[in-house]
Design a protein around this motif. Structure first.
Motif, mmCIF file in Angstrom:
data_model
loop_
_atom_site.group_PDB
_atom_site.id
_atom_site.type_symbol
_atom_site.label_atom_id
_atom_site.label_comp_id
_atom_site.label_asym_id
_atom_site.label_seq_id
_atom_site.Cartn_x
_atom_site.Cartn_y
_atom_site.Cartn_z
ATOM 1 N N ARG A 23 0.804 -1.215 0.000
ATOM 2 C CA ARG A 23 0.000 0.000 0.000
ATOM 3 C C ARG A 23 0.840 1.269 0.000
ATOM 4 N N GLU A 111 -9.076 9.761 -2.111
ATOM 5 C CA GLU A 111 -8.295 9.320 -0.953
ATOM 6 C C GLU A 111 -6.803 9.392 -1.272
ATOM 7 N N SER A 112 -5.986 9.399 -0.209
ATOM 8 C CA SER A 112 -4.542 9.350 -0.428
ATOM 9 C C SER A 112 -4.174 7.958 -0.950
ATOM 10 N N GLU A 114 -2.209 5.691 0.081
ATOM 11 C CA GLU A 114 -2.172 4.598 1.043
ATOM 12 C C GLU A 114 -3.578 4.182 1.466
ATOM 13 N N SER A 115 -4.442 5.168 1.731
ATOM 14 C CA SER A 115 -5.822 4.843 2.111
ATOM 15 C C SER A 115 -6.519 4.117 0.991
ATOM 16 N N ARG A 118 -5.435 0.618 1.031
ATOM 17 C CA ARG A 118 -5.994 -0.025 2.213
ATOM 18 C C ARG A 118 -7.454 -0.374 1.961
ATOM 19 N N TYR A 119 -8.161 0.571 1.341
ATOM 20 C CA TYR A 119 -9.574 0.362 1.038
ATOM 21 C C TYR A 119 -9.750 -0.868 0.152
ATOM 22 N N PHE A 159 -13.775 2.757 8.096
ATOM 23 C CA PHE A 159 -12.652 3.050 7.203
ATOM 24 C C PHE A 159 -12.079 4.447 7.461
ATOM 25 N N TRP A 160 -12.990 5.423 7.646
ATOM 26 C CA TRP A 160 -12.510 6.771 7.966
ATOM 27 C C TRP A 160 -12.369 6.839 9.487
ATOM 28 N N LYS A 162 -10.640 8.294 11.530
ATOM 29 C CA LYS A 162 -10.322 9.478 12.313
ATOM 30 C C LYS A 162 -11.574 10.128 12.878
#
Lengths: 632, 105
Positions: A23, A111-112, A114-115, A118-119, A159-160, A162
């Motif tokens: 990732r 998304e970035s 990496e995210s 990951r997703y 997933f989000w 934060k």
């Protein structure tokens, strides 16, 4: 071909590993390609296997990979079973899954890196778990997949991560599912205790001679149904599903349409022998199903979050599937799973497209008039609404009608309640449709400026799903149309073993036509009603009162659970923390420590260096020892 | 002579030894009292040995051998103990045990 069945779950697993481990350095396009490609490849293999399973005279095949658990006389192989039911589910999961993956490549593009990876890793893992669930050749394998989708739903809903409230939604889904899973697990243990095996054919062979309503079977059936309640969001374990909307929209689509929530239906359809032999539990299932269908539909009537409406609609549709299972119409339930996968995925992805265009806005009161801005989304969404409402010709009509007809044959009361739910479904879906797509735009000026049709990676899956939502129903065309019901015939071998125990209900064709006519006519009336009320919807800002307010607040069930379960549990936990832990255990442990220290401090003074005292102590000690020795 | 006489004498000697050890402050006298206790026990052993041998029950040598063993050990102990006491006296000019509390704690 069947021997290659392990490839189907293996490919998404590979995608998970590649995207998960890489990732940090894979580019978005590569991640999207791996993520969608592996599921697409699994889909291609599934199609080939489906074609093989479709052939007449096909017998279920078990592919054993290795010996998984051997304890005493219990053998649990790590094996996949390919039969008509699992082949059909494979097709739906990988098919709809592929479309959702492709859609996600565009939807999650902001998304970035990496995210994003990951997703896709999570999404692949989700598909992998679901495939294990439907392919497993025994209940333990099924349970592995069962837990796997539970974990993945937790990861994806949160997933989000934060955002704390999203995390709470994820935790809620996880914990509620655990409650259900406990039931399923106990069911499996019970099964091992009674039958000494968990492999499907052996369990069914040992269950059949026990006879109708054998207490053992009733217990197993009920425990496993608790698991199904949790996973498939039935009363009372349904509140996690609407909260699961915290995850990205394609995730909602995947959870709600093809995977996870259909696991309960799959499990009961798979265990049809056990359930047919336990008619008392079947009644429970039918009642809970129809209650959930009505209850969730009533909540959906007043929701203003576009995804919440769809979420409650899923809960309600799942209720229909359980109603079908409860009245013994297993193939009707599976049929509805399939059509529902198509149109619910379509609706969710459509709502995702809307949310995307609205810049993250989910409140339908702030939308309106989107028809002219996003034509493809609008048309496909309309198709989805028509399908779920059960307009003749669309897929939802056939599957829902089959369920209602079976309910009528079983008990007219179930039919009436089911029909009521269907009418509410038509009403709230078109309320959603009209508020969102017709009238004039009610959002901010910025949003209006930003409105646009979604890119092809998003609209293409919508179009494919719309086509499936229209034509998907024709595989289960009922016999009143003068053809053989393909799906029912195809699934017949799966339910053959339970057929001799089922009480057959047959409706005359004229009754069926009549039922169809009544429901179609009423559904159309509901749609027109919704059109009249919401086509030119204006936001009044007036608060709802009375029943509407109760519905808007979801019957206050969350508050009720909070008051009767969550709060007391917190109190109990607080009691254990403050009283038992801190005042009890900690005090005891620390008390022993400080007691020893205190004693040591005092006894230290005995060593005073006086030789005379030492000798005295020695003599006293000797005398004491003599006395003890003498007395004993 | 009956064995009781020896037992009573031995008890008397032992008690005198114990009391001496407990009450006197002079290290050398304590030492001598320890010897007294040892000898009380030795006397008892010889007396019992003789008694059982007269009764023809066991071989008389065992207990008497122990007496010699105790004497040897006592002699060795006295050799070490008197040396220690001598060293103590050289340092403190006293053999009063109540002032010998430097090793406490």
């Amino acid at each position: 071909m069947i021997n290659l069945v392990w490839l189907v779950p293996f490919l998404p697993l590979l995608g998970f590993l590649v995207n998960g481990l890489g990732r940090r350095f894979l580019s978005k396009s590569l991640v999207g390609f791996v993520g969608s490609g592996t599921v697409l490849a699994a889909f291609v293999i599934s199609v080939l296997m489906f074609l093989e399973a479709k052939a007449p005279g096909f017998t279920p095949q078990v592919v054993t990979l290795f010996d998984f658990i051997t304890v005493g006389t219990l053998h649990i192989p790590f094996a996949f079973q390919v039969d008509q039911l699992s082949a059909l589910f494979l097709l739906v999961i990988t098919g709809v899954g592929t479309l959702i993956h492709i859609y996600s490549t565009s939807y999650m593009h902001e998304e970035s890196d990496e995210s994003f990876a990951r997703y896709f890793a999570y999404l692949n893992l989700f598909v992998f778990s679901m495939l294990i669930l439907v392919l497993g050749a025994n209940y333990v394998m099924m349970f592995i997949g069962w837990e796997g989708v539970g974990l993945c739903s937790y990861l994806l809903i949160g997933f989000w991560f934060k955002n704390p409230s999203y995390n709470n939604a994820a935790k809620k889904a996880f914990v509620m599912n655990r409650i259900g899973d406990l039931g399923f697990l106990l069911g499996i243990f019970f099964m091992i205790m009674q039958f000494g095996t968990v492999t499907f054919p052996e369990v069914f062979a040992k269950a059949a001679p026990l006879g109708i309503n054998n207490p053992t079977l009733v217990a197993i059936a009920m425990l496993m149904f608790v698991g199904a309640m949790g996973k498939s969001a039935q009363i009372p374990l349904y509140t996690w599903l609407p909260d699961a909307m915290a995850g990205p929209t394609p995730v909602s689509a995947l959870i709600h349409a093809a995977t996870m929530v259909t696991a309960g239906i799959y499990m009961i359809a798979r265990s049809n022998v056990i359930y047919t032999l336990a008619p008392s539990i079947q009644t429970v299932i039918a009642v809970i199903g129809v209650a959930t269908a009505l209850f969730a539909a009533s909540i959906a009537l007043k929701q203003n979050d576009i995804k919440k409406v769809l979420a409650y609609s899923t809960v309600s549709q799942l209720g229909y599937m359980f109603l079908a299972l409860g009245v013994g119409a297993y193939s009707a339930a599976v049929f509805h799973v399939m059509t529902h996968a198509f149109f619910k995925a379509l609706l969710f992805l459509g709502s995702g497209s809307v949310i995307h265009a609205m810049g993250g806005e989910q409140d339908i009161r702030k939308m309106g008039g989107l028809k002219k801005f996003m034509p493809t989304t609008h048309w496909t969404f309309l198709v989805g609404c028509l399908a779920i409402a059960g307009i003749p010709g669309f897929s939802g009509f056939f599957s829902k009608d089959e369920i209602l007809a079976n309910a009528f044959a079983n008990n007219p009361v179930l039919y009436v309640l089911g029909l009521l739910g269907a009418l509410m479904t038509a009403f709230y879906m078109f309320r959603l449709y009209f508020i969102t797509f017709s009238g004039k735009f009610r959002g901010t000026h910025d949003q209006e400026h930003h409105l646009h049709e979604s890119p092809a990676a998003m609209t293409l899956p919508l179009i494919i799903l719309a086509l499936l939502s229209v034509f998907g129903g024709y595989v289960g065309l009922p016999e009143v149309f003068g053809v053989k019901n393909f799906l029912a015939t195809y699934l017949e071998p799966i339910f053959a073993q339970s057929a001799p125990f089922a009480t057959a209900h047959h409706l005359s064709h004229s009754t069926e036509w009549l039922l169809m006519g009544i429901s179609s006519a009423l559904v159309i009336v509901m749609i027109l009603l919704a059109r009249g009320k919401f086509a030119a919807y204006e936001e009044t800002g007036k608060e709802n009162t009375g029943l509407a307010k109760v519905l808007e607040n979801k019957w206050y069930i969350d508050e009720l659970y909070d008051a009767i379960i969550v709060k007391p549990l917190y109190e109990l936990a607080r009691f254990f923390r403050d009283v038992v832990e801190k005042a009890g255990i900690d005090k005891l442990v620390n008390g022993i420590g400080s007691g020893v220290q205190w004693g040591g401090q005092k006894i230290r003074l005995v060593q005073n260096g006086q030789v005379g005292f030492y000798i005295f102590a020695m003599v006293i000690g000797m005398i004491v020892l003599f006395v003890i020795g003498f007395l004993l | 002579m009956p064995v009781q006489y020896y037992i009573f004498l031995s008890i008397a000697l032992f008690c005198i030894g114990v009391m001496g050890v407990l009450m006197r402050r002079n290290a050398i006298i304590i030492f001598m009292c320890v010897e007294l206790m040892l000898n009380a026990v030795n006397l008892l052993m010889v007396a019992f040995s003789k008694m059982w041998a007269d009764a023809g029950k066991i071989d008389a040598g065992g207990a008497q051998l122990f007496v010699f063993f105790i004497m040897v050990v006592a002699a060795a102990e006295v050799a070490v103990g008197l040396a220690i006491i001598t060293m103590v006296y050289r340092n403190t000019h006293s053999v009063d045990i109540n002032i010998l509390n430097r090793l406490k704690n």
